[in-house]
Design a protein around this motif. Sequence first.
Motif, PDB file in Angstrom:
ATOM      1  N   SER A 178       0.825  -1.211   0.000  1.00 19.32           N
ATOM      2  CA  SER A 178       0.000   0.000   0.000  1.00 19.32           C
ATOM      3  C   SER A 178       0.862   1.265   0.000  1.00 19.32           C
ATOM      4  O   SER A 178       0.504   2.270  -0.616  1.00 19.32           O
ATOM      5  N   ARG A 199       0.765   3.982  -2.936  1.00 17.86           N
ATOM      6  CA  ARG A 199       0.483   5.377  -2.551  1.00 17.86           C
ATOM      7  C   ARG A 199       1.551   6.326  -3.110  1.00 17.86           C
ATOM      8  O   ARG A 199       1.231   7.332  -3.736  1.00 17.86           O
ATOM      9  N   ASP A 255      -4.776  10.534  -7.309  1.00 23.20           N
ATOM     10  CA  ASP A 255      -5.233  10.468  -5.923  1.00 23.20           C
ATOM     11  C   ASP A 255      -4.964   9.068  -5.360  1.00 23.20           C
ATOM     12  O   ASP A 255      -5.608   8.097  -5.768  1.00 23.20           O
ATOM     13  N   ASP A 298      -5.659   7.682  -2.517  1.00 21.42           N
ATOM     14  CA  ASP A 298      -6.781   7.058  -1.807  1.00 21.42           C
ATOM     15  C   ASP A 298      -7.741   6.390  -2.783  1.00 21.42           C
ATOM     16  O   ASP A 298      -8.226   5.286  -2.523  1.00 21.42           O
ATOM     17  N   ARG A 299      -7.997   7.040  -3.911  1.00 18.08           N
ATOM     18  CA  ARG A 299      -8.876   6.443  -4.938  1.00 18.08           C
ATOM     19  C   ARG A 299      -8.248   5.188  -5.526  1.00 18.08           C
ATOM     20  O   ARG A 299      -8.922   4.186  -5.743  1.00 18.08           O
ATOM     21  N   THR A 320      -8.413   2.380  -2.929  1.00 22.10           N
ATOM     22  CA  THR A 320      -9.795   1.909  -2.802  1.00 22.10           C
ATOM     23  C   THR A 320     -10.153   1.024  -3.990  1.00 22.10           C
ATOM     24  O   THR A 320     -10.721  -0.062  -3.837  1.00 22.10           O
TER      25      THR A 320
END
Length: 122
Positions: free
Chosen positions: A4, A8, A17, A19-20, A23
């Motif tokens: 992750s 990121r 982004d 976070d998108r 997700t």
Amino acid sequence: MKASEIIRQDAEQHGVDPDRVLTFIGERVENGQASILQNGDSVLLLTKIGSGDVELHLYTLEQPMALMKSLKHFISIIEQTPIRRVYGKADNSGIIKMLESIGVDVQESDRPEYNWMAVNRG
């Protein structure tokens, strides 16, 4: 480094982004549409796009020599699976050249949404 964290940082470097992205990946992995492989500071996302076909997306923080080692590792794993073909949307011709230099037969894609493909030789 955790997968992750690599994803990121890679997303941030490309102006996306994170976070998108995380997700999106989490949902695909959770529902079985995708899986991830990690080697060093590289993560490979494999998303099912058809019977035996997968889309590849590379997230990496590695310099070229370390990346070559990670790509070889990913290829050795893919060769031992029932995957028939892999597809990508490389916006960096350096990745294509790297794949070719380690023996991947990169071809023009037979799917219009991708710009390259390779047949699993395993």
